[in-house]
Motif scaffolding. Structure first.
Motif, PDB file in Angstrom:
ATOM      1  N   VAL A 190    -116.278 -29.931 -22.853  1.00  0.00           N
ATOM      2  CA  VAL A 190    -116.189 -28.944 -21.768  1.00  0.00           C
ATOM      3  C   VAL A 190    -117.533 -28.878 -21.037  1.00  0.00           C
ATOM      4  CG1 VAL A 190    -115.841 -26.498 -21.217  1.00  0.00           C
ATOM      5  CG2 VAL A 190    -114.439 -27.577 -22.974  1.00  0.00           C
ATOM      6  N   ILE A 191    -118.605 -28.808 -21.813  1.00  0.00           N
ATOM      7  CA  ILE A 191    -119.955 -28.723 -21.218  1.00  0.00           C
ATOM      8  C   ILE A 191    -120.234 -29.973 -20.379  1.00  0.00           C
ATOM      9  CG2 ILE A 191    -122.431 -28.771 -21.806  1.00  0.00           C
ATOM     10  CD1 ILE A 191    -121.715 -26.919 -24.207  1.00  0.00           C
ATOM     11  N   ARG A 192    -119.849 -31.125 -20.895  1.00  0.00           N
ATOM     12  CA  ARG A 192    -120.099 -32.392 -20.175  1.00  0.00           C
ATOM     13  C   ARG A 192    -119.241 -32.514 -18.919  1.00  0.00           C
ATOM     14  NH1 ARG A 192    -120.895 -35.186 -25.414  1.00  0.00           N
ATOM     15  NH2 ARG A 192    -123.141 -35.493 -25.586  1.00  0.00           N
ATOM     16  N   ALA A 251    -122.635 -14.217 -19.535  1.00  0.00           N
ATOM     17  CA  ALA A 251    -121.202 -13.908 -19.349  1.00  0.00           C
ATOM     18  C   ALA A 251    -120.573 -14.858 -18.328  1.00  0.00           C
ATOM     19  CB  ALA A 251    -121.034 -12.455 -18.909  1.00  0.00           C
ATOM     20  N   MET A 252    -121.304 -15.124 -17.255  1.00  0.00           N
ATOM     21  CA  MET A 252    -120.769 -16.024 -16.223  1.00  0.00           C
ATOM     22  C   MET A 252    -120.603 -17.435 -16.766  1.00  0.00           C
ATOM     23  SD  MET A 252    -119.833 -14.917 -13.307  1.00  0.00           S
ATOM     24  CE  MET A 252    -120.152 -15.914 -11.853  1.00  0.00           C
ATOM     25  N   GLU A 253    -121.542 -17.865 -17.596  1.00  0.00           N
ATOM     26  CA  GLU A 253    -121.412 -19.222 -18.147  1.00  0.00           C
ATOM     27  C   GLU A 253    -120.224 -19.289 -19.109  1.00  0.00           C
ATOM     28  OE1 GLU A 253    -122.671 -21.667 -16.817  1.00  0.00           O
ATOM     29  OE2 GLU A 253    -122.474 -23.314 -18.225  1.00  0.00           O
ATOM     30  N   HIS A 254    -120.014 -18.227 -19.891  1.00  0.00           N
ATOM     31  CA  HIS A 254    -118.786 -18.187 -20.713  1.00  0.00           C
ATOM     32  C   HIS A 254    -117.567 -18.381 -19.818  1.00  0.00           C
ATOM     33  CE1 HIS A 254    -119.729 -15.962 -24.734  1.00  0.00           C
ATOM     34  NE2 HIS A 254    -120.652 -16.860 -24.469  1.00  0.00           N
ATOM     35  N   LEU A 255    -117.530 -17.613 -18.743  1.00  0.00           N
ATOM     36  CA  LEU A 255    -116.381 -17.651 -17.814  1.00  0.00           C
ATOM     37  C   LEU A 255    -116.198 -19.055 -17.227  1.00  0.00           C
ATOM     38  CD1 LEU A 255    -115.631 -14.914 -15.171  1.00  0.00           C
ATOM     39  CD2 LEU A 255    -115.666 -17.306 -14.484  1.00  0.00           C
ATOM     40  N   ILE A 256    -117.308 -19.639 -16.830  1.00  0.00           N
ATOM     41  CA  ILE A 256    -117.282 -20.946 -16.174  1.00  0.00           C
ATOM     42  C   ILE A 256    -116.817 -22.042 -17.139  1.00  0.00           C
ATOM     43  CG2 ILE A 256    -118.988 -22.710 -15.441  1.00  0.00           C
ATOM     44  CD1 ILE A 256    -120.165 -20.489 -13.589  1.00  0.00           C
ATOM     45  N   LEU A 257    -117.280 -21.976 -18.379  1.00  0.00           N
ATOM     46  CA  LEU A 257    -116.861 -22.993 -19.354  1.00  0.00           C
ATOM     47  C   LEU A 257    -115.388 -22.819 -19.721  1.00  0.00           C
ATOM     48  CD1 LEU A 257    -120.045 -23.225 -21.621  1.00  0.00           C
ATOM     49  CD2 LEU A 257    -119.303 -24.825 -19.850  1.00  0.00           C
ATOM     50  N   ALA A 258    -114.939 -21.570 -19.825  1.00  0.00           N
ATOM     51  CA  ALA A 258    -113.517 -21.321 -20.114  1.00  0.00           C
ATOM     52  C   ALA A 258    -112.658 -21.850 -18.968  1.00  0.00           C
ATOM     53  CB  ALA A 258    -113.278 -19.828 -20.319  1.00  0.00           C
ATOM     54  N   ALA A 259    -113.142 -21.685 -17.739  1.00  0.00           N
ATOM     55  CA  ALA A 259    -112.414 -22.211 -16.577  1.00  0.00           C
ATOM     56  C   ALA A 259    -112.331 -23.729 -16.639  1.00  0.00           C
ATOM     57  CB  ALA A 259    -113.107 -21.768 -15.284  1.00  0.00           C
ATOM     58  N   THR A 260    -113.440 -24.367 -17.003  1.00  0.00           N
ATOM     59  CA  THR A 260    -113.463 -25.830 -17.119  1.00  0.00           C
ATOM     60  C   THR A 260    -112.431 -26.289 -18.143  1.00  0.00           C
ATOM     61  OG1 THR A 260    -115.833 -25.784 -16.657  1.00  0.00           O
ATOM     62  CG2 THR A 260    -114.963 -27.841 -17.545  1.00  0.00           C
TER      63      THR A 260
END
Ligand SMILES: Cc1cc2nc3c(=O)[nH]c(=O)nc-3n(C[C@H](O)[C@H](O)[C@H](O)COP(=O)(O)O)c2cc1C
Length: 168
Positions: free
Chosen positions: A6-8, A99-108
């Motif tokens: 997900v991160i990649r 929190a935003m990075e959590h959201l962004i990774l979940a979206a990915t």
């Protein structure tokens, strides 16, 4: 998907399809944000889910006008009085960042595109969303199905950004 995949895979997406985002996915990404750590667990945040065309257009006028093409925009607000302060360090920015990075990774993970939006004129952006004076509008992100597949923008090598025991 494995977390590292997900991160990649994540990219800043600046072109979106008009297909709507399923409600279940919106709830999923918000849930990921809700579970983020924060200073003294103060959870100083509030997230606004924006779908209304007029509100999107108004928000987009405050900067990064292209965000209005996304079917959804999520704005992250913080109450600075609910988070910590150490010298000139205000932890609400970190709280929102995490929190935003959590959201962004979940979206990915759900195949959705996002893009951190940190640059905008805060005053008109807050006005567009009816955010009270004392609350900060820290960041927004468009949310939708990507209509582009950007290559990795590249990162510094690990050796360049790490040292051991002392700063080098
Ligand atoms: C705090 C922060 C603020 C950002 N603000 C903007 C912005 O206002 N507009 C924009 O198009 N991209 C913005 N970005 C996205 C970065 O330009 C992007 O993450 C970087 O170029 C690396 O590309 P990548 O996300 O595709 O890996 C921001 C990113 C971060 C972390």
């Amino acid at each position: 998907m494995e977390l590292m995949d997900v991160i990649r895979q994540r990219r800043s997406i600046r072109r979106y399809k008009s297909d709507p985002v399923p409600e279940d996915d919106i709830e999923y990404v918000l849930e990921a944000a809700r579970l983020a750590p924060s200073w003294a667990n103060s959870q100083c945040w509030k997230f606004i889910v924006i779908k209304d065309e007029t509100v999107k257009q108004e928000l987009a006028k405050a900067g990064n006008g292209w965000i209005a093409q996304a079917p959804v925009i999520i704005a992250a607000c913080a109450d600075p009085t609910k988070s910590g302060v150490k010298g000139d360090q205000q932890y609400y920015m970190l709280d929102i960042g995490i929190a935003m990075e959590h959201l962004i990774l979940a979206a990915t993970e759900r195949g959705l595109g996002t893009c951190w939006i940190g640059w905008f004129e805060e005053k008109p952006a807050k006005k567009a969303l009816g955010v009270p004076e004392e609350i900060r509008l820290v960041a927004t992100t468009p949310l939708g199905y990507p209509d582009e597949s950007p290559k990795s923008r590249g990162r510094k090598e690990l050796e360049e950004i790490t040292s051991f025991d002392k700063y080098e």
